[in-house]
Design an enzyme around this catalytic site. Structure first.
Site, mmCIF file in Angstrom:
data_model
loop_
_atom_site.group_PDB
_atom_site.id
_atom_site.type_symbol
_atom_site.label_atom_id
_atom_site.label_comp_id
_atom_site.label_asym_id
_atom_site.label_seq_id
_atom_site.Cartn_x
_atom_site.Cartn_y
_atom_site.Cartn_z
ATOM 1 N N ASP A 262 0.865 -1.170 0.000
ATOM 2 C CA ASP A 262 0.000 0.000 0.000
ATOM 3 C C ASP A 262 0.912 1.234 0.000
ATOM 4 O O ASP A 262 2.128 1.135 0.170
ATOM 5 C CB ASP A 262 -0.961 -0.013 1.187
HETATM 6 C C1 BGC Z 1 -5.081 3.139 0.100
HETATM 7 C C2 BGC Z 1 -5.167 2.180 -1.069
HETATM 8 C C3 BGC Z 1 -5.007 2.920 -2.372
HETATM 9 C C4 BGC Z 1 -3.692 3.663 -2.344
HETATM 10 C C5 BGC Z 1 -3.418 4.442 -3.616
HETATM 11 C C6 BGC Z 1 -3.851 4.034 -0.004
HETATM 12 O O1 BGC Z 1 -3.890 5.051 0.946
HETATM 13 O O2 BGC Z 1 -5.067 2.414 1.315
HETATM 14 O O3 BGC Z 1 -6.401 1.500 -1.007
HETATM 15 O O4 BGC Z 1 -5.077 2.034 -3.437
HETATM 16 O O5 BGC Z 1 -3.709 4.592 -1.273
HETATM 17 O O6 BGC Z 1 -4.336 5.458 -3.754
#
Ligand code: BGC
Length: 753
Positions: A262
Site C-alpha cells: 500500500d
Molecule cells: C489506500 C489504497 C489505495 C492507495 C493508492 C492508499 O492510501 O489504502 O487503497 O489504493 O492509497 O491510492
C-alpha cells in the site's frame, strides 16, 4: 516453447541487461500528481534513469503518453511504465460505491460494470487498478466498509471473483481490460474500534474462515496483482509478512502475479517500529514476498517533511552489493513485474490513442449501465402502506428536501478522481426529469451538511486531484428550515434525501457514532410533524442509526452513493419505473453500541438469550443481513434436498419454489443458509452458501436449484490446524434474508451405506 515460457525468456533477457539500480527501480512505483512540481521533476528524472517501474494517479491520456515516451525513448533499456490507478467504482462514468454494488447481489452485473470501468481506464492509458477491495468489514464505524462487499465471506468471494473477471477479461492482456489488484491483504477490515489504520487482532481461524475467502476467490479468478494491507496481524505489518505473502498467498492460494505494497507502506515498516531503517524495511519486505513498493514520493502524513525523496526500494541495489540480500530475490520480483508488462503487450504498444479516449469515456452505453447498476443496488428497507411506488396521477407536488438532494459529490461518493461532475444526476434532478407533466418538484435543502470535525488528511490531495467536494451550503439556517417545513406542508409527499457527504466515508473516515450528521434528524422531525408522508432516501456508505428515523418515515430507500446516474435511478425506483430488489450485505445495527453485530455468530453460551444480551434494548440488528423489500410479495414453498444423507465429499442439491404472489413485478434474491450442528469446532448458527437474484412477473412461479458442494462445509479447524470436513448433521434454510424459516436437513457420514 509455450507462450508463457517465451515471455519468461524475454523477461530474463531483459534482466540480464539490467543494472542493480535499474532492477530496484523496476519494482518501484511513484505517485505522480498534477501540480506537484518538485516531486514530479524528481520522478521524471528517475523514469529517465530507468529507476521507475510504475506510476500512479495519471488519468490524462496525453500525460500517460508523455511520461511513457520518457520511459520508452529516453531511458537506457526503454522498458515501458505500468500505470496504476484507483479505479474503484468507475473512472469517468461512476457506478454505485462497492458496498452498494454488493447490495445488488448480482455478480454478473458487477462483472459488466467493472469491464466498463476497465474500458474507460485503458482508454486513457491506465493498465492496472487497485481494486477490487475485498476486505470483509464487520464494523461500520470503519469508513472503508464502503469500499468492500460487507460482512460475509461467501458473498464477498462471489463479488470479488466477478470484479476480477470484469476488470481483466479473459486473461491479462485482453484488449480494453486492466490488471486487477485485490486489496488489502489481509484483515484490514478488523481494525480495532473501527479506527482506520489501528491494529488488527484476529485468530488463524477467523483469518481463514472469514477474511481470506474473498482473496482466495480473487486469486482463483486470475487476479494479476495483490496489494498488502497497512496494518498487520500479530505485530507483523502486511507488507513484510512472509507467512501470509509467501506461504499462504503463493504457496496455498497459488497466486502467480506480483504483490504491491500500500502507499508508503514499506517506509512505514520503520514507523510501525518493525524495521530499523529504510534498507532494513526494503530487505525484509522483499524477503517476505513483496514485489513492488508503492511510494508517495514524499511523506504525506500531517506535519511530515514534504521534501520529495526516492523510495525505500532504491536501497536494494546497495543491499545486494553489501550481501544483505540475494540478487536472485530481487530478480524474482523484477521478473514478475516485467512479465505483467509483457502480458499486457506494453512493449509492442506502450502508447494510447489519445483521440479515441474521449469517445470511449462518453459512451452512452456506460451511462445506461450506471443507471441499471444504481437501480439494482438500492435497498428498500421500509414501505408502510405501500406508499411506494409514488403514483404520478395522484401526486401534484413533491417536496424534495435535504442537504444531499442536490449534492453531486455525495451522489458520486468517495474514491472518484476523474468524473464529469456536471453530468452527475442528483436525486433532485432525477425527480425533476422523470416527474412528468402534471407533477411539480420543489426543493429545499432545509439544513446544511456539517463539515467533518477532524478534517480528512486527504483534503489537499483530493483538491490536487480535482476530486469533487461537497457543495458548501451556507445560509440562514432557521429560515431554510422553516422554508423546508412550509414546502413539505404544501406538498403531497416529502422525499427527504439524508445521509453522509462523500468525505464522511472511505479511507481515514471512521466514525464514533452512526448518527445522521448535523441537523438532519431535526429536519426530518420538523418535516414529519407536518403530517405530509415522508419518504427517506439515504445516501451513505455505511448503516446509520435509524431508530428515530423509522417512526417518522413511511418508506426508506437506501441508495448508497449511487454514482453518475444515481438521481435518475432513484427517481425511477420511486415512481415504480424500476423495481427495488437489493439486499443488505451486512447486518444493520440498531445503534453504534451493538457494533460489531453479524448474523453468522456462534451459539456460544445460552443461545436462547442471544437477543437479550443488553438490558436496555434487543441485541438483534435492526434489519438482518440479506434483508430488502421489493414492491410486490414473494413466498417460498417446497424446499427439498436431493438426499437425506451424503458422503463427506458429495454435493447435495436444494430445490425450492419461489412464487410472486402479488400483482407487481418482483425482484428477489433467493438465499440459502447452512448450519453444521456439531463438529471439531462449533460452527456459525448459519452461513450464506448460495444465492440467486431473480425477477418474477405477477403470479409467476420459479423452481430454483442450488447446489451445496463440499466446499460449503469446509472450514479451518483450530484443533487440526487444517481445513476439515466433518461428519455431522446439517440444517438448510432458504428464503429472502438471513432469518429465512423454510427448513430442511441432511446428514454427512464418511460412509453413506
Ligand atoms: C489506500 C489504497 C489505495 C492507495 C493508492 C492508499 O492510501 O489504502 O487503497 O489504493 O492509497 O491510492
Amino acid at each position: 516453447m509455450t507462450t508463457n515460457d517465451a515471455l519468461v525468456q524475454r523477461a530474463d533477457d531483459l534482466l540480464a541487461k539490467m543494472t542493480l539500480e535499474e532492477k530496484a527501480g523496476q519494482i518501484s512505483q511513484y505517485f505522480y500528481f498534477r501540480g506537484w512540481t518538485a516531486q514530479n521533476e524528481l520522478v521524471e528524472a528517475q523514469v529517465r534513469a530507468g529507476r521507475v517501474g510504475s506510476l500512479l494517479f495519471v488519468a490524462d491520456p496525453r500525460e500517460t503518453n508523455r511520461l511513457q515516451r520518457i520511459a520508452v525513448e529516453e531511458s537506457r533499456l526503454g522498458i515501458p511504465l505500468l500505470f496504476g490507478f484507483d479505479v474503484i467504482h468507475g473512472l469517468r462514468t461512476i457506478f454505485p460505491v462497492p458496498l452498494g454494488m454488493a447490495a445488488s447481489w448480482d455478480p454478473q452485473l458487477y462483472e459488466r460494470v467493472q469491464a466498463i470501468a476497465a474500458r474507460e481506464a485503458r482508454a486513457v492509458g491506465i493498465h492496472w487498478t487497485f481494486a477490487p477491495m475485498v476486505d470483509i468489514a464487520r464494523d461500520p464505524r470503519w469508513g472503508r466498509i464502503v469500499e468492500g462487499a460487507g460482512e460475509d465471506p461467501y458473498l464477498g468471494a462471489q463479488i470479488a471473483a466477478a470484479q476480477v473477471r470484469g476488470f481483466q477479461g479473459e486473461a491479462i492482456g485482453a484488449p480494453e481490460h486492466v490488471v486487477a489488484g485485490p486489496k488489502h491483504y489481509v484483515g484490514y477490515g478488523a481494525a480495532l474500534g473501527g479506527r482506520d489504520y489501528d491494529e488488527v487482532n484476529i485468530s488463524e481461524s477467523e483469518l481463514r474462515n472469514v477474511y481470506l475467502p474473498p482473496f482466495a476467490a480473487a486469486v482463483a479468478a486470475g487476479a494479476g496483482n495483490v496489494m498488502t494491507s497497512y496494518v498487520g496481524i500479530d505485530g507483523v505489518p502486511g507488507a513484510a509478512d512472509r507467512y501470509l505473502l509467501t506461504d499462504v498467498l503463493r504457496g496455498e492460494l497459488g497466486f502467480k502475479g506480483f504483490v504491491v505494497s500500500d502507499a508508503a507502506a514499506v517506509m512505514d515498516l520503520v514507523t510501525h517500529g518493525f524495521a530499523r531503517d529504510e534498507q532494513d524495511a526494503a530487505v525484509r519486505a522483499l524477503r517476505a514476498g513483496l514485489d513492488m513498493e508503492m511510494w508517495t514520493g514524499m511523506r504525506i502524513a500531517p506535519g511530515a517533511d514534504p521534501t520529495p525523496t526516492v523510495g525505500a526500494f532504491s536501497t536494494l541495489a546497495e543491499a545486494v552489493r553489501r550481501g544483505v540480500i540475494e540478487e536472485s530475490l530481487l530478480d524474482e520480483a523484477v521478473r514478475r513485474v516485467l512479465l505483467v508488462k509483457l502480458r499486457l503487450g506494453l512493449f509492442e504498444q506502450p502508447y494510447v490513442d489519445e483521440a479515441a479516449a474521449g469517445t470511449i469515456l462518453n459512451d452512452p452505453a456506460h451511462r445506461e449501465m450506471a443507471r441499471i447498476a444504481a437501480e439494482r443496488s438500492a435497498v428498500l428497507l421500509r414501505n408502510e402502506g405501500n406508499i411506494l411506488p409514488l403514483d404520478r396521477s395522484a401526486v401534484r407536488q413533491v417536496a424534495v428536501i435535504g442537504p444531499l438532494a442536490d449534492d453531486r459529490a455525495a451522489t458520486l461518493g468517495p474514491w472518484v478522481f476523474a468524473p464529469d461532475l456536471n453530468a452527475t444526476v442528483t436525486v433532485l434532478e432525477g425527480l425533476r426529469r422523470t416527474a412528468g407533466e402534471g407533477v411539480r418538484v420543489e426543493y429545499a435543502p432545509g439544513v446544511p451538511m456539517p463539515a467533518r470535525a477532524i478534517p480528512s488528511p486527504f483534503a489537499s490531495l483530493a483538491q490536487a486531484l480535482g476530486m469533487p467536494a461537497s457543495s458548501e451550503t451556507s445560509f440562514d439556517e432557521e429560515a431554510e428550515l422553516a422554508h423546508a417545513v412550509a414546502l413539505a406542508r404544501a406538498s403531497d409527499v416529502a422525499v427527504l434525501v439524508l445521509g453522509e457527504a462523500a468525505d464522511m466515508n472511505g479511507e481515514a473516515a471512521s466514525r464514533s457514532t452512526l448518527d445522521l450528521p448535523g441537523r438532519q434528524l431535526e429536519l426530518l422531525e420538523a418535516v414529519a410533524a407536518t403530517g405530509t408522508p415522508v419518504v427517506v432516501v439515504l445516501l451513505s456508505g455505511r448503516p446509520l442509526d435509524l431508530r428515530r428515523v423509522l417512526p417518522l418515515s413511511a418508506a426508506i430507500l437506501v441508495a448508497w452513493h449511487p454514482g453518475s446516474e444515481g438521481g435518475n435511478a432513484v427517481a425511477r425506483l420511486l415512481w415504480g419505473d424500476a423495481t427495488p430488489g437489493g439486499k443488505l450485505p451486512f447486518s444493520w445495527p440498531r445503534s453504534v453500541g451493538q457494533v460489531p453485530i453479524i448474523y453468522s455468530r456462534l451459539n456460544s453460551h445460552q443461545p436462547s438469550t442471544s437477543h437479550q444480551r443488553y438490558w436496555e434494548e434487543e441485541s438483534t440488528p435492526l434489519y438482518p443481513f440479506g434483508f430488502g423489500l421489493t414492491y410486490g410479495q414473494v413466498e417460498y414453498r417446497n424446499l427439498t434436498l436431493s438426499a437425506t444423507q451424503i458422503g463427506l465429499n458429495d454435493t447435495i442439491e436444494a430445490t425450492v419454489e419461489v412464487h410472486n404472489v402479488s400483482a407487481r413485478d418482483v425482484e428477489e434474491v433467493v438465499q440459502l443458509y447452512l448450519h453444521q450442528r456439531y463438529g471439531r469446532a462449533a460452527r456459525p448458527v448459519r452461513e450464506l452458501k448460495g444465492f440467486e437474484r431473480v425477477t418474477l412477473k405477477p403470479g409467476e412461479r420459479r423452481t430454483l436449484r442450488i447446489a451445496i458442494p463440499p466446499s460449503a462445509r469446509r472450514y479451518w479447524s483450530k484443533a487440526d490446524s487444517a481445513y476439515v470436513l466433518d461428519e455431522s448433521d446439517f440444517d438448510v434454510w432458504v428464503g429472502g434474508d438471513s432469518t429465512a424459516a423454510l427448513h430442511a436437513e441432511f446428514a454427512v457420514r464418511s460412509s453413506t451405506v
